[in-house]
Every structure is written in C-alpha cells, then in structure tokens.
Scaffold this motif. Sequence first.
Motif, PDB file in Angstrom:
ATOM      1  N   MET A  43       0.846  -1.191   0.000  1.00 37.18           N
ATOM      2  CA  MET A  43       0.000   0.000   0.000  1.00 37.18           C
ATOM      3  C   MET A  43       0.884   1.244   0.000  1.00 37.18           C
ATOM      4  O   MET A  43       1.873   1.313   0.744  1.00 37.18           O
ATOM      5  N   VAL A  44       0.530   2.238  -0.831  1.00 32.43           N
ATOM      6  CA  VAL A  44       1.369   3.409  -1.019  1.00 32.43           C
ATOM      7  C   VAL A  44       1.590   4.170   0.282  1.00 32.43           C
ATOM      8  O   VAL A  44       2.681   4.698   0.540  1.00 32.43           O
ATOM      9  N   VAL A  45       0.552   4.262   1.136  1.00 31.92           N
ATOM     10  CA  VAL A  45       0.664   5.078   2.342  1.00 31.92           C
ATOM     11  C   VAL A  45       1.428   4.386   3.463  1.00 31.92           C
ATOM     12  O   VAL A  45       1.582   4.952   4.547  1.00 31.92           O
TER      13      VAL A  45
ATOM     14  N   ALA B 218       0.080   2.800 -12.640  1.00 28.46           N
ATOM     15  CA  ALA B 218       0.576   3.702 -11.604  1.00 28.46           C
ATOM     16  C   ALA B 218      -0.203   3.481 -10.321  1.00 28.46           C
ATOM     17  O   ALA B 218      -1.361   3.057 -10.332  1.00 28.46           O
ATOM     18  N   ARG B 219       0.452   3.760  -9.199  1.00 27.24           N
ATOM     19  CA  ARG B 219      -0.191   3.645  -7.891  1.00 27.24           C
ATOM     20  C   ARG B 219      -0.561   4.992  -7.291  1.00 27.24           C
ATOM     21  O   ARG B 219      -1.373   5.068  -6.372  1.00 27.24           O
ATOM     22  N   MET B 220       0.056   6.057  -7.777  1.00 25.43           N
ATOM     23  CA  MET B 220      -0.180   7.393  -7.274  1.00 25.43           C
ATOM     24  C   MET B 220      -0.033   8.380  -8.425  1.00 25.43           C
ATOM     25  O   MET B 220       0.800   8.180  -9.304  1.00 25.43           O
ATOM     26  N   VAL B 221      -0.847   9.425  -8.422  1.00 23.26           N
ATOM     27  CA  VAL B 221      -0.676  10.521  -9.365  1.00 23.26           C
ATOM     28  C   VAL B 221      -0.766  11.817  -8.590  1.00 23.26           C
ATOM     29  O   VAL B 221      -1.549  11.960  -7.659  1.00 23.26           O
ATOM     30  N   LEU B 222       0.087  12.769  -8.976  1.00 27.50           N
ATOM     31  CA  LEU B 222      -0.045  14.101  -8.422  1.00 27.50           C
ATOM     32  C   LEU B 222       0.209  15.125  -9.506  1.00 27.50           C
ATOM     33  O   LEU B 222       0.992  14.895 -10.433  1.00 27.50           O
TER      34      LEU B 222
ATOM     35  N   SER C 282      -6.501   7.032   2.159  1.00 30.45           N
ATOM     36  CA  SER C 282      -6.243   5.708   1.585  1.00 30.45           C
ATOM     37  C   SER C 282      -5.871   4.750   2.702  1.00 30.45           C
ATOM     38  O   SER C 282      -5.041   5.082   3.562  1.00 30.45           O
ATOM     39  N   GLY C 283      -6.485   3.574   2.703  1.00 32.00           N
ATOM     40  CA  GLY C 283      -6.111   2.536   3.648  1.00 32.00           C
ATOM     41  C   GLY C 283      -6.205   2.955   5.095  1.00 32.00           C
ATOM     42  O   GLY C 283      -5.394   2.533   5.916  1.00 32.00           O
ATOM     43  N   GLY C 284      -7.184   3.796   5.425  1.00 34.27           N
ATOM     44  CA  GLY C 284      -7.338   4.258   6.794  1.00 34.27           C
ATOM     45  C   GLY C 284      -6.344   5.321   7.210  1.00 34.27           C
ATOM     46  O   GLY C 284      -6.254   5.668   8.390  1.00 34.27           O
ATOM     47  N   ARG C 285      -5.595   5.869   6.252  1.00 30.21           N
ATOM     48  CA  ARG C 285      -4.622   6.921   6.519  1.00 30.21           C
ATOM     49  C   ARG C 285      -5.028   8.188   5.777  1.00 30.21           C
ATOM     50  O   ARG C 285      -5.591   8.140   4.685  1.00 30.21           O
ATOM     51  N   VAL C 286      -4.719   9.332   6.381  1.00 24.82           N
ATOM     52  CA  VAL C 286      -5.003  10.637   5.804  1.00 24.82           C
ATOM     53  C   VAL C 286      -3.693  11.263   5.335  1.00 24.82           C
ATOM     54  O   VAL C 286      -2.702  11.254   6.076  1.00 24.82           O
ATOM     55  N   VAL C 287      -3.669  11.790   4.125  1.00 21.58           N
ATOM     56  CA  VAL C 287      -2.496  12.506   3.613  1.00 21.58           C
ATOM     57  C   VAL C 287      -2.760  14.002   3.743  1.00 21.58           C
ATOM     58  O   VAL C 287      -3.797  14.492   3.297  1.00 21.58           O
TER      59      VAL C 287
ATOM     60  N   ILE D  19       0.836  21.245  -4.415  1.00 16.74           N
ATOM     61  CA  ILE D  19       0.182  20.097  -5.037  1.00 16.74           C
ATOM     62  C   ILE D  19      -1.254  20.473  -5.370  1.00 16.74           C
ATOM     63  O   ILE D  19      -2.042  20.807  -4.490  1.00 16.74           O
ATOM     64  N   ASP D  20      -1.598  20.436  -6.664  1.00 18.61           N
ATOM     65  CA  ASP D  20      -2.961  20.759  -7.101  1.00 18.61           C
ATOM     66  C   ASP D  20      -3.916  19.578  -6.940  1.00 18.61           C
ATOM     67  O   ASP D  20      -5.109  19.768  -6.753  1.00 18.61           O
ATOM     68  N   ALA D  21      -3.401  18.365  -7.063  1.00 18.75           N
ATOM     69  CA  ALA D  21      -4.253  17.168  -6.936  1.00 18.75           C
ATOM     70  C   ALA D  21      -3.377  15.995  -6.544  1.00 18.75           C
ATOM     71  O   ALA D  21      -2.197  15.913  -6.934  1.00 18.75           O
ATOM     72  N   LEU D  22      -3.947  15.095  -5.750  1.00 16.10           N
ATOM     73  CA  LEU D  22      -3.261  13.863  -5.359  1.00 16.10           C
ATOM     74  C   LEU D  22      -4.314  12.767  -5.316  1.00 16.10           C
ATOM     75  O   LEU D  22      -5.344  12.903  -4.655  1.00 16.10           O
ATOM     76  N   ASP D  23      -4.069  11.681  -6.049  1.00 12.97           N
ATOM     77  CA  ASP D  23      -4.990  10.552  -6.059  1.00 12.97           C
ATOM     78  C   ASP D  23      -4.190   9.270  -5.907  1.00 12.97           C
ATOM     79  O   ASP D  23      -3.140   9.106  -6.544  1.00 12.97           O
ATOM     80  N   LEU D  24      -4.693   8.370  -5.059  1.00 12.78           N
ATOM     81  CA  LEU D  24      -4.022   7.110  -4.773  1.00 12.78           C
ATOM     82  C   LEU D  24      -4.917   5.966  -5.213  1.00 12.78           C
ATOM     83  O   LEU D  24      -6.061   5.860  -4.773  1.00 12.78           O
ATOM     84  N   ALA D  25      -4.412   5.105  -6.082  1.00 17.01           N
ATOM     85  CA  ALA D  25      -5.193   3.954  -6.534  1.00 17.01           C
ATOM     86  C   ALA D  25      -5.406   3.017  -5.353  1.00 17.01           C
ATOM     87  O   ALA D  25      -4.533   2.845  -4.509  1.00 17.01           O
ATOM     88  N   PRO D  26      -6.586   2.374  -5.285  1.00 23.03           N
ATOM     89  CA  PRO D  26      -6.893   1.487  -4.138  1.00 23.03           C
ATOM     90  C   PRO D  26      -6.026   0.226  -4.158  1.00 23.03           C
ATOM     91  O   PRO D  26      -5.487  -0.158  -5.168  1.00 23.03           O
TER      92      PRO D  26
END
Length: 293
Positions: A1-3, A22-26, A250-255, A286-293
Amino acid sequence: MVVDRSWQIAFDTLASRPVRQARMVLAAQGFGVVVLEAGGDAFVSVPGLPAHLAPETVSLSSDGSLLVCTANQDDGAGPRRVVLHTLATGARQEFTSDDYLRAALSPDGARLAVLADLSDGPGIPGVGDEIAGIELIDVRTGARERLWYAEGYWEEAAIGWSPDGLLLAATYLTLDDVLTTVVLDLTGKEIASFPERVALPGPHSVWVSGHELVVYPEPDDESPLIVIDVRTGQERRFTRRNFEGYLAVSGGRVVRPGSAPGRLVTTDFGDGDERPFLTTSPAVSIDALDLAP
C-alpha cells in the motif's frame, strides 16, 4: 500500500516516459503530472497530456492504467473535454461538452460519472436556472445518460464511486448556499443527503468502504474528519490537532501537508500516528493527489 512508506521526488531529475500502471498521481505546480510506477519505486513525468488540462481534476483509474482529467481544447478555448489517457501507450479517449467539470471512472472502468453544470444562465446567482447534474458515460460506446440533477452549483466539487461500483457520492452547493453531499444509486435515486458535509476532491478519497463516506464539516467546525454510514446516517467524528488541510485518504490513513514546505505526512483519522509520506525537491504546491486502491 502506497501510504505504508515514505517517498521522495526530485522533479529536476524525473524521466518522462510511458508506464504500464501507476499507484499514485499528483499534479505539481510548475512540473505537470507525475505518477508513481506500479511494481517499482520510480516517479515518472507523464508525457503527451493535453496542453490545457485542469490539474485539480487529475485522478487514476482503479487499476492504475488510465489517467482521468478534464481539459480545454488544444487552443485553450472550450468546450471542455473529459480525457482518458492510457499511461502505457498515450492513447486517448475524449468526451466533450460545454458542461463538464470533473469526472470519476467506475471501479470496473466501464463508466464515467461526470459532474456537469447544466445551468442556462450566466452563472450569476438569481439570473437564469442554476442546475448541478451528473451524467454517466459508457466508455465503450460513448452513450450518455443524465443520472441526476438539482438546483444549485458545483462548489468544492467532488465525486466518487463506492468500491463496489453501486453508489455515487458528490458534493454540490444548494441554492441556499449549503454545501451538501448526496449519495445516489445507479438509477439516479437519492439514497441519502448530508447537508454541511463535504467530500474530498480525489475520487478514491470519498469512500472508506462500500457503505461509508469520509467527509468533513462545512461551515468549518475545526474540520475533523467524519465517517458516515450511508445506510443509517450514523456519524463517527474524529479529532483534529493540525489544520494544514486534507489531500487524500487511503487505507485508513489521511495525507496532508507536513510542518515544512515540500513535505507531506500521513496520520490516522484522529490526526495521530504521524508518519512522513512524501518529500518534494524543490518544494512545490500540489494541485491534486490521487491514490489507486
């Protein structure tokens, strides 16, 4: 998991090349769109994207193979288009409309849910009909269906599919200036509506399970995160000790931003167990951050 670990990005040394998944995009101000390659630790700049994409709309498909965004036409003018960009090949699918503002791809990749401004006025309160709506687009055929609409505006725009693809949640501003998150099934039926509750903008940060939303209160109530069971309306409110803003869940974690420029951290929902997540060099917004599940 990325986080579960920390990462570093040196923007000046990034390669620009296709990746399979990809697993993450920003979207980083001044440096374009960057992805974390699945199956490795490399951050890569994404080549071949539209010149006039809206960076705040960037997200990933659930399998990490597609980048989703909205963009103006190549000359910078309208109408706006929703773009599906295949990371491995650079191939694009585009769906154009004057009304489209933000989009989320379903977990199975078959449908786009698109926030649409269906107003017939100039965008001035009280002048013309102000309508916020959601359209579904069949990715294979391009067929479009208006799923839902209501009087209001897209403000703090957010939309996300539940993990099982059976529900949608979206945040909009009512004519009475109340930010509201609505939950719909795929017939357009309104399952629930939560006034003064706002979803995070990343499509994969809206749900924590198939029946639980994660939102924050509006107006600002010290902005703790709240998890809502959409079946019962029951809320679980968490503590907040830091007020730097939320970027993703993501995964119960906050970025969220850390204590120094160019540093992001993760915490639990109660703002505890802080861990380093991402360091950028140079420090960027950072304008956007998305994490794939």
